[in-house]
Design a protein around this motif. Structure first.
Motif, mmCIF file in Angstrom:
data_model
loop_
_atom_site.group_PDB
_atom_site.id
_atom_site.type_symbol
_atom_site.label_atom_id
_atom_site.label_comp_id
_atom_site.label_asym_id
_atom_site.label_seq_id
_atom_site.Cartn_x
_atom_site.Cartn_y
_atom_site.Cartn_z
ATOM 1 N N GLU A 31 1.942 15.231 8.977
ATOM 2 C CA GLU A 31 2.026 15.776 7.770
ATOM 3 C C GLU A 31 1.633 14.779 6.661
ATOM 4 O OE1 GLU A 31 6.918 15.312 7.415
ATOM 5 O OE2 GLU A 31 5.961 17.099 6.718
ATOM 6 N N LYS A 32 1.625 13.333 6.944
ATOM 7 C CA LYS A 32 1.182 12.362 5.920
ATOM 8 C C LYS A 32 0.305 11.616 6.342
ATOM 9 C CE LYS A 32 6.141 12.600 3.974
ATOM 10 N NZ LYS A 32 7.451 12.007 3.977
ATOM 11 N N ILE A 33 -0.589 11.097 5.234
ATOM 12 C CA ILE A 33 -1.530 10.016 5.860
ATOM 13 C C ILE A 33 -1.545 8.976 4.646
ATOM 14 C CG2 ILE A 33 -3.058 11.387 7.202
ATOM 15 C CD1 ILE A 33 -4.889 11.448 4.676
ATOM 16 N N ARG A 34 -1.883 7.886 5.036
ATOM 17 C CA ARG A 34 -2.232 6.596 3.863
ATOM 18 C C ARG A 34 -3.697 6.572 4.187
ATOM 19 N NH1 ARG A 34 0.115 4.824 0.015
ATOM 20 N NH2 ARG A 34 -0.432 2.638 -0.840
ATOM 21 N N LEU A 35 -4.235 6.473 2.935
ATOM 22 C CA LEU A 35 -6.029 6.558 2.889
ATOM 23 C C LEU A 35 -6.373 5.477 2.157
ATOM 24 C CD1 LEU A 35 -8.243 8.368 4.371
ATOM 25 C CD2 LEU A 35 -8.672 8.980 1.829
ATOM 26 N N LYS A 36 -7.635 4.685 2.581
ATOM 27 C CA LYS A 36 -8.035 3.718 1.617
ATOM 28 C C LYS A 36 -9.311 4.338 1.659
ATOM 29 C CE LYS A 36 -8.986 -1.285 1.656
ATOM 30 N NZ LYS A 36 -8.930 -2.382 2.197
ATOM 31 N N TYR A 37 -10.034 4.071 0.622
ATOM 32 C CA TYR A 37 -11.568 4.734 0.243
ATOM 33 C C TYR A 37 -12.306 4.137 -0.891
ATOM 34 C CZ TYR A 37 -9.288 7.907 -3.076
ATOM 35 O OH TYR A 37 -8.584 8.238 -3.986
ATOM 36 N N GLN A 38 -13.537 4.447 -0.936
ATOM 37 C CA GLN A 38 -14.025 4.007 -1.966
ATOM 38 C C GLN A 38 -14.441 5.349 -3.104
ATOM 39 O OE1 GLN A 38 -16.949 1.510 0.188
ATOM 40 N NE2 GLN A 38 -17.026 0.257 -1.698
ATOM 41 N N GLU A 65 -6.114 2.914 -2.631
ATOM 42 C CA GLU A 65 -5.346 3.237 -1.390
ATOM 43 C C GLU A 65 -4.368 4.322 -2.082
ATOM 44 O OE1 GLU A 65 -4.486 -0.487 0.776
ATOM 45 O OE2 GLU A 65 -2.139 0.444 1.286
ATOM 46 N N SER A 66 -4.205 5.352 -1.221
ATOM 47 C CA SER A 66 -3.296 6.346 -1.708
ATOM 48 C C SER A 66 -2.548 7.230 -0.499
ATOM 49 C CB SER A 66 -4.258 7.201 -2.535
ATOM 50 O OG SER A 66 -3.306 8.157 -3.249
ATOM 51 N N SER A 67 -1.520 8.030 -0.625
ATOM 52 C CA SER A 67 -0.960 8.765 0.103
ATOM 53 C C SER A 67 -1.011 10.097 -0.042
ATOM 54 C CB SER A 67 0.600 8.384 0.352
ATOM 55 O OG SER A 67 0.868 7.021 0.562
ATOM 56 N N PHE A 68 -1.403 10.930 0.951
ATOM 57 C CA PHE A 68 -1.319 12.451 0.790
ATOM 58 C C PHE A 68 -0.548 13.021 1.844
ATOM 59 C CE2 PHE A 68 -5.494 10.427 -0.361
ATOM 60 C CZ PHE A 68 -5.509 11.210 -1.640
ATOM 61 N N GLU A 69 -0.131 14.298 1.478
ATOM 62 C CA GLU A 69 0.727 15.138 2.434
ATOM 63 C C GLU A 69 0.630 16.561 2.361
ATOM 64 O OE1 GLU A 69 4.531 13.573 0.628
ATOM 65 O OE2 GLU A 69 5.091 15.786 0.678
ATOM 66 N N GLY A 70 0.951 17.360 3.372
ATOM 67 C CA GLY A 70 1.075 18.667 3.429
ATOM 68 C C GLY A 70 -0.541 19.211 3.450
ATOM 69 N N ILE A 71 -0.929 19.996 2.657
ATOM 70 C CA ILE A 71 -2.409 20.493 2.885
ATOM 71 C C ILE A 71 -3.583 19.709 2.531
ATOM 72 C CG2 ILE A 71 -3.923 22.690 1.848
ATOM 73 C CD1 ILE A 71 -1.497 24.159 1.885
ATOM 74 N N GLN A 72 -3.124 18.880 1.196
ATOM 75 C CA GLN A 72 -4.070 17.701 0.882
ATOM 76 C C GLN A 72 -4.415 16.923 2.094
ATOM 77 O OE1 GLN A 72 -2.793 15.738 -2.646
ATOM 78 N NE2 GLN A 72 -2.794 17.556 -3.968
ATOM 79 N N ALA A 73 -3.249 16.437 2.899
ATOM 80 C CA ALA A 73 -3.499 15.432 3.933
ATOM 81 C C ALA A 73 -4.351 16.098 5.043
ATOM 82 C CB ALA A 73 -2.257 15.147 4.568
#
Ligand code: NI
Length: 189
Positions: A115-122, A130-138
């Protein structure tokens, strides 16, 4: 500009895509074209391999799935361009959610993901976030992230579900579908 969406059976959908530099030629135009293409097809995410480019970039806009008026998840502001994303971790319980894919028209199935991710991106302006997302966003990110690794949501299906969609996938790989937006089936090479 609306680009044709490459459909199931196209080899580009199976490549592990390459990172890009932020001075990639006409990057702004590509990003705009990807949004145009996604909106035209009523999608909430689109990855570069789906428009024939094996590079690590995808766009999302969750607004059509916004459920905040019914007490669900607010997806109005969830519009992003993710360049060279890396999922740093996936946590939480796996949950089932029905997914579809613009490259696999006519098939929707429940897929289980954490259900949750931690993502690093440009970002296009060159920030690293670097940000966390959960639910439908994840969920949307996980689906698109799979695309840049050459993975499709149907790969996650098992057993009877996999059996039931097999003939549909064979027809898709022959170019038989009714997508309602411009598509392209790339020949094997
Ligand atoms: Ni997809």
């Amino acid at each position: 500009m609306i680009l044709p969406i490459f459909t199931y059976g196209s080899p580009v959908l199976r490549k592990v895509a390459q990172p890009i530099s932020l001075d990639y030629p006409d990057l702004d135009t590509l990003i705009q074209n990807m949004f145009d293409t996604m909106y035209n097809a009523s999608g909430v995410g689109l990855a570069a391999p789906q428009v024939g480019l094996p590079i690590r970039i995808f766009v999302v806009d969750g607004a059509p799935m916004d459920d905040s008026e019914e007490g669900g998840e607010n997806l109005q502001g969830f519009k992003h361009v993710f360049i060279n994303p890396v999922i740093l971790e996936e946590t939480g319980e796996e949950w089932a959610f029905e997914e579809g894919c613009l490259s696999i028209p006519g098939i929707r199935e429940e897929v289980w993901r954490p259900e949750k991710i931690r993502l690093k991106y440009q970002t296009p302006s060159g920030e690293t976030i670097e940000s966390s997302f959960e639910g439908i966003q994840a969920r949307i990110i996980q689906h698109e992230y799979d695309h840049i690794d050459g993975v499709l949501f149907t790969d996650h299906l098992q057993g009877l579900k996999k059996q039931l969609i097999k003939s549909k996938l064979i027809r898709l790989a022959k170019g038989i579908h009714q997508a309602g937006y411009p598509t392209r089936l790339q020949k094997n090479k």
